[in-house]
Scaffold this motif. Structure first.
Motif, PDB file in Angstrom:
ATOM      1  N   TYR A   1       5.890  -1.746  -4.932  1.00 16.62           N
ATOM      2  CA  TYR A   1       4.447  -1.820  -4.683  1.00 16.62           C
ATOM      3  C   TYR A   1       3.767  -2.732  -5.689  1.00 16.62           C
ATOM      4  CZ  TYR A   1      -0.339  -0.256  -5.476  1.00 16.62           C
ATOM      5  OH  TYR A   1      -1.671  -0.220  -5.741  1.00 16.62           O
ATOM      6  N   LEU A   2       4.063  -2.504  -6.952  1.00 13.18           N
ATOM      7  CA  LEU A   2       3.373  -3.276  -7.989  1.00 13.18           C
ATOM      8  C   LEU A   2       3.708  -4.760  -7.889  1.00 13.18           C
ATOM      9  CD1 LEU A   2       3.644  -0.901 -11.044  1.00 13.18           C
ATOM     10  CD2 LEU A   2       1.571  -1.643  -9.871  1.00 13.18           C
TER      11      LEU A   2
ATOM     12  N   PHE B   1       1.016   0.201   1.951  1.00 14.82           N
ATOM     13  CA  PHE B   1       1.096   1.009   0.739  1.00 14.82           C
ATOM     14  C   PHE B   1       0.017   2.077   0.636  1.00 14.82           C
ATOM     15  CE2 PHE B   1       3.157  -3.004  -0.624  1.00 14.82           C
ATOM     16  CZ  PHE B   1       4.404  -2.473  -0.851  1.00 14.82           C
TER      17      PHE B   1
ATOM     18  N   ALA C   1       2.866   3.532  -1.588  1.00 16.25           N
ATOM     19  CA  ALA C   1       2.722   3.106  -2.980  1.00 16.25           C
ATOM     20  C   ALA C   1       3.364   4.046  -3.990  1.00 16.25           C
ATOM     21  CB  ALA C   1       1.246   2.889  -3.306  1.00 16.25           C
ATOM     22  N   PRO C   2       3.098   5.330  -3.947  1.00 18.31           N
ATOM     23  CA  PRO C   2       3.678   6.188  -4.993  1.00 18.31           C
ATOM     24  C   PRO C   2       5.193   6.331  -4.870  1.00 18.31           C
ATOM     25  CG  PRO C   2       2.231   7.429  -3.521  1.00 18.31           C
ATOM     26  CD  PRO C   2       2.251   6.054  -3.020  1.00 18.31           C
ATOM     27  N   LYS C   3       5.701   6.094  -3.702  1.00 20.65           N
ATOM     28  CA  LYS C   3       7.133   6.325  -3.507  1.00 20.65           C
ATOM     29  C   LYS C   3       7.968   5.130  -3.914  1.00 20.65           C
ATOM     30  CE  LYS C   3       6.330   9.617   0.130  1.00 20.65           C
ATOM     31  NZ  LYS C   3       5.672   9.625   1.431  1.00 20.65           N
TER      32      LYS C   3
ATOM     33  N   THR D   1      15.125  -4.399  -7.548  1.00 22.62           N
ATOM     34  CA  THR D   1      13.814  -4.378  -8.203  1.00 22.62           C
ATOM     35  C   THR D   1      13.730  -5.393  -9.337  1.00 22.62           C
ATOM     36  OG1 THR D   1      14.616  -2.498  -9.475  1.00 22.62           O
ATOM     37  CG2 THR D   1      13.206  -2.026  -7.609  1.00 22.62           C
TER      38      THR D   1
ATOM     39  N   GLU E   1      12.979   4.468  -3.478  1.00 24.80           N
ATOM     40  CA  GLU E   1      12.898   3.179  -4.171  1.00 24.80           C
ATOM     41  C   GLU E   1      14.268   2.512  -4.142  1.00 24.80           C
ATOM     42  OE1 GLU E   1      11.602   0.612  -4.831  1.00 24.80           O
ATOM     43  OE2 GLU E   1      10.339   0.864  -6.580  1.00 24.80           O
TER      44      GLU E   1
ATOM     45  N   LYS F   1       7.196   2.546  -6.308  1.00 22.87           N
ATOM     46  CA  LYS F   1       6.221   2.029  -7.270  1.00 22.87           C
ATOM     47  C   LYS F   1       6.492   0.591  -7.680  1.00 22.87           C
ATOM     48  CE  LYS F   1       3.348   5.019  -9.945  1.00 22.87           C
ATOM     49  NZ  LYS F   1       3.520   6.459  -9.842  1.00 22.87           N
ATOM     50  N   ARG F   2       7.733   0.320  -8.057  1.00 19.43           N
ATOM     51  CA  ARG F   2       8.019  -1.015  -8.548  1.00 19.43           C
ATOM     52  C   ARG F   2       7.830  -2.049  -7.448  1.00 19.43           C
ATOM     53  NH1 ARG F   2      13.166   0.938 -11.834  1.00 19.43           N
ATOM     54  NH2 ARG F   2      12.792   2.574 -10.315  1.00 19.43           N
TER      55      ARG F   2
END
Lengths: 170, 112, 696
Positions: C434-435, C494, C427-429, C516, C510, C431-432
């Motif tokens: 993941y969201l 994630f 998740a932190p790596k 993205t 990313e 981010k987009r």
């Protein structure tokens, strides 16, 4: 018995006998000589058939030129007797004889059975004396193309013979 | 020339059939030579004989029909025979050089 | 501006031709050059061609890591393919929206909608009283389909620009993708079943080509063949169904829908109508991967991930649903056939969902999820709620495309690792990614107010309202499973700790903006498109379904009281929430290893016994098909090959050859090479001829 008949009998007899000799003798030189005799006899028969010009070239070209060429080759190659003893083809010989006898019998039978064809009383186109001019005219009119083709053929044959008998192609 | 009287345009005393028979016999003898001789040169001679036999028939028929065309054919046959003899004999010479023989039984390389 | 409809499919076709020819030419030149270079380097070797180009890895079970070597093709060439591919679809999208949006606005503004727009380009064929126009049709159904297909397709093209940049077959890929768009748009816009069939087969072909995109990998071309052959079974039904429609209505253009509504048919034998419906449904089952022909879809994941998103999730596989909806007027004439549709759909939904529970490959989970959601769509059609089914097609296209593209982004971040057991904590790596993926996951799970909730809830509502309580229960149960496996996927990917190698962890990155941005747009769509069809109970007017109504037939117009609807909604949300919670508990534990991501799940699996093993092994369906169908076929084939072809056919051929040889062997003894033999033959021949001539 007319003179013609006598001449015919002698000439044809000679032709057949020497032809047989040509086949039977084993030495090539003798074969050639026998054939020369046959050709002379045939020349005589040609005269009987009112073709003196043919008789002449028969003697000059055939007997004189061609067969001399044969003789020359026989001597060049130094040919001697055939080695008939090694012949291992009896079937060939048998079938050959059968075929010869059958074909000869057939042809002779057909020829003789047909009976004597009528011979024109007047000589028609073959006159007694002026034969050569007529032949010449024919040669340069009706047979002109064949005559010219023949001259080319003779040339080709001369060149071909030369090429074939050359020792090496360089 | 008195000999020309022999060719006189008179009825022949020799029947034409006799000429035909002689020609046929000579032809068959030549055929026998072709089939039975092993020497290529002798076979060639026999062929020459056959041609002459045919020539005789031509002359006989020419006489019979009173047409000089038969003689013309004979003339051409003789000329062609001359050409043929020249080439044929040259072939034999070349063949003999290569094989040291002109015995046809020993020359059979056209085999499968 | 009046843009003709034929432009919509024609533009991607032009893109295909342009990209395809350029890619062919460039590839040919490259191959020649590399062969020459290789020859120069290996002057002594004449073995095989230089394949410096082939040593390239792809996302698959082989997991060849892409090195930092960078893009394979020169920038200019990539730019060309990308621009042509995206631009052609982009223009098609513009044309499509320019046609569809005004039409939709006009249609919703007027009472009862406006009639279809039919544009005939040329007369394709005419035979007797049958004639087929190459005609395109814009009506509510095709307007809806064409807008989301072009829009989602465009986004996926954009995504591909980034995702495929390291691929050797960049140009080929875009050419195929454009060809697919052409075929799909033809399928949607066709005004007759025959023209539709062009697109139907075209998308099948492109699906085959793109599944087998990595054609140097055995599993990829095997999967392509599997998809193609499985679809053939469906297409067989499809063709017969088209003939059936022709026999029933005397025409294949979609005016037969009106004829069917009016009940004007040739002959009244209801058995014929059933047969036609079942045949068409067989086609739909093949194309839309329903039981029992679903087996090709999970294998189709062998293709590049954007392909899975476009073809095997958002568009092509919905063609079957589209066909059923298109022919809905015929289907309602055969209620038993509709019931079968519903049961097949429900069965597929639950069946695929169970398999999805135990998959570890991120794309496979999504594949089974797709099969399951397609089952929902058929369930909706089967209970007569065609509009709702199409609504689910619409919403599903957004969130499933988003999920697939997101998984593509994850796979790219993981350097073509697809096994979720080697992921975790991403998740932190990313981010987009993941969201956006979480948005889509929530949407598919059916949590309000996201898109999936509205469509799925209406399907369940329709099933309930039609009195199909068992179907309703199955759908509800499946909804719970859907929520479970989707959150299992999210959790394993994630959250938690990274389970792969440290080397892999360092390289997680990313994705570029080309990837993205489409994700963000699709995520936004997953949130918003549901509001097009807000049911009356929630204060909406369900504009989506009422817009589609003129194109569709309604089988059982049932209405539920608002109170009942509230209960059903609460029930479905509760079931989804339960699934989510379970997934969160089981797969969120610490101490997970790559082999066993969760101790609790492992324990459950061990306790579940035979059933668990069945599910983990996908119910042994592939093995069953192998044993029941393929192996006998192979045996027949082997028999025909060994027994018939080798012995009989080859026997005849060989025997004739042998006869010829024998004759030759016999005859060759006559060719002695001896001149005297020839002379003898000659003279014997003369003798025979002479005998014939003289003694005749």
């Amino acid at each position: 018995m007319s003179l013609e008949l006598v001449v015919f009998a002698i000439a044809s007899g000679l032709a057949i006998v020497s032809a047989l000799a040509m086949v039977v003798v084993k030495t090539p030189v003798r074969s050639v000589i026998s054939l020369v005799v046959t050709f002379f006899a045939l020349a005589v028969l040609s005269i009987l058939l009112a073709a003196p010009f043919i008789a002449a070239i028969q003697v000059i070209v055939y007997a004189g030129a061609i067969l001399v060429l044969f003789l020359f080759v026989v001597m060049l190659l130094n040919l001697t007797k055939e080695a008939e003893a090694t012949d291992r083809r009896p079937i060939q010989k048998l079938l050959g004889l059968v075929s010869v006898v059958a074909l000869g019998g057939l042809l002779l039978g057909v020829t003789l059975r047909a009976g004597a064809p009528p011979v024109p009383a007047a000589g028609g186109l073959i006159p007694a004396k002026d034969e050569i001019p007529i032949l010449g005219r024919l040669l340069f009119s009706d047979y002109l193309l064949a005559f010219e083709a023949l001259s080319v053929l003779l040339l080709l044959a001369a060149v071909g013979a030369l090429v074939l008998s050359k020792r090496r192609f360089d | 020339m008195e000999g020309a009287a022999m060719n006189a345009v008179v009825p022949m005393t020799v029947p034409l059939n006799a000429f035909l028979a002689v020609g046929t016999i000579l032809f068959v003898i030549g055929l026998a030579g072709v089939l039975l001789k092993r020497n290529a040169l002798s076979m060639f001679l026999s062929i020459e004989l056959m041609m002459n036999a045919v020539n005789l028939l031509f002359l006989a028929y020419a006489r019979m029909r009173g047409d000089a065309s038969g003689q013309m054919v004979v003339f051409f046959v003789i000329a062609v025979a001359a050409a043929e003899a020249a080439v044929g004999l040259a072939i034999f010479v070349a063949l003999f050089r290569a094989k040291r023989t002109i015995d046809v039984d020993q020359i059979a390389s056209l085999k499968w | 501006m009046n843009l003709p409809l034929w432009l919509i499919p024609a533009l991607p076709l032009a893109g295909f031709l342009l990209n395809g020819s350029v890619a062919l030419f460039a590839g040919w030149r490259r191959a020649r050059k590399s062969t020459a270079a290789w020859r120069e380097a290996h002057p002594e070797d004449h073995g095989h061609d230089g394949d410096a180009a082939a040593g390239h890895g792809h996302d698959d079970h082989g997991h060849d890591a892409h090195g930092p070597s960078g893009p394979f093709l020169p920038y200019g060439e990539r730019l060309f393919y990308g621009v042509v591919g995206v631009l052609s679809v982009g223009l098609a999208t513009v044309v499509a929206l320019a046609n569809a949006v005004p039409y939709a606005l006009a249609s919703t503004a007027s009472e009862g909608g406006i009639g279809p727009v039919v544009q005939s380009v040329w007369k394709w064929m005419a035979a007797g009283h049958v004639s087929v126009e190459m005609a395109f049709r814009l009506d509510p159904l095709s307007a809806m389909m064409v807008s989301f297909v072009t829009f989602v397709g465009l986004l996926i093209h954009v995504f591909s620009v980034g995702y495929m940049q390291d691929e050797e077959g960049y140009g080929r890929y875009f050419a195929y993708l454009n060809l697919f768009m052409f075929a799909m748009l033809t399928l949607i816009l066709a005004d007759s079943l025959v023209v539709l069939f062009i697109g139907w087969e075209g998308v099948g072909l492109c699906s085959y080509l793109l599944i087998g995109y990595y054609y140097d990998k055995d599993f990829a071309h095997a999967a392509g063949k599997k998809a193609f052959v499985t679809n053939r079974i469906g297409d067989f039904g499809m063709v017969l169904g088209i003939f059936g429609i022709l026999a029933l209505f005397g025409t294949t253009d979609f005016s037969f829908v009106d004829l069917a509504k009016a009940g004007a048919m040739n002959g009244t034998a209801s058995i014929t109508v059933y047969a036609v419906c079942l045949l068409l449904f067989l086609g739909a089952v093949g194309k839309s991967a329903q039981v029992p022909l679903y087996v090709w879809l999970p294998d189709a994941m062998a293709g590049p991930t954007p392909v899975s998103a476009l073809i095997h999730a958002a568009t092509m596989v919905t063609a079957g649903v589209y066909l059923v909806a298109r022919c809905s007027a015929v289907f309602v004439l055969a209620p038993d056939a509709l019931t079968l549709v519903a049961w097949v759909g429900a069965g597929t939904a639950v069946f695929a969902a169970t398999i999805g529970l135990a998959q570890n490959d991120i794309k496979k989970v999504l594949a089974y999820s797709t099969v399951s959601q397609l089952g929902y769509m058929f369930l909706a059609c089967g209970v007569g709620a065609f509009g709702v089914g199409m609504f689910h097609v619409f919403t599903h296209a957004f969130f499933k495309a988003c999920l697939f593209l997101g998984s593509g982004s994850v796979i790219m971040a993981m350097h073509h690792e697809q096994d979720m057991r080697a992921m975790g904590g991403l998740a932190p790596k990313v981010k987009r990614t993941y969201l956006t993926m979480m948005v889509a996951t929530v949407a598919i799970a059916g949590i309000p107010p996201l898109a999936g909730f509205f469509s799925k809830d209406q399907i369940l509502g329709a099933a309930f309202a039609g009195g199909h309580l068992v179907l309703f229960a199955i759908g509800l149960f499946t909804a719970g499973m859907t929520a479970f496996y989707m959150f299992r996927l999210a959790r394993m990917t994630f959250y938690g700790e990274f389970r792969g190698t440290e080397e892999a962890e360092k390289h997680v990155h990313e994705s570029p903006a080309t990837m993205t941005v489409p994700l963000i747009v699709l995520a936004a769509g997953s949130i918003l498109v549901g509001f097009l069809g807000v049911p009356e109970a929630l204060g909406g007017s369900n504009r989506f379904v009422s817009f589609l109504a003129p194109s569709l037939a309604t089988a059982h117009p049932h209405h539920l009281s608002h109170a009942t609807e509230y209960v059903l909604m609460a029930l479905s949300v509760a079931v989804a929430a339960a699934g989510i919670l379970l997934a969160w508990r089981w797969y969120g534990q610490k101490g997970a290893t790559p082999e066993v991501p969760s101790a609790a799940a492992q324990a459950f699996y061990e306790k579940s016994g035979a059933l668990g093993r069945l599910v983990a092994n996908k119910w042994y369906v592939d093995e069953g098909i192998e044993a029941a169908v393929l192996s006998p076929f192979r045996k027949i084939g082997t028999f025909l090959w060994r027994g018939f072809d080798s012995l009989v056919i080859d026997g005849i051929v060989n025997a004739s050859a042998f006869l010829v040889e024998l004759t030759g062997d016999l005859v060759r003894f006559f060719t002695t090479g001896n001149v005297r033999n020839y002379a003898l033959s000659f003279s014997l021949g003369v003798l025979v001829l002479a005998l014939y001539v003289f003694l005749r």
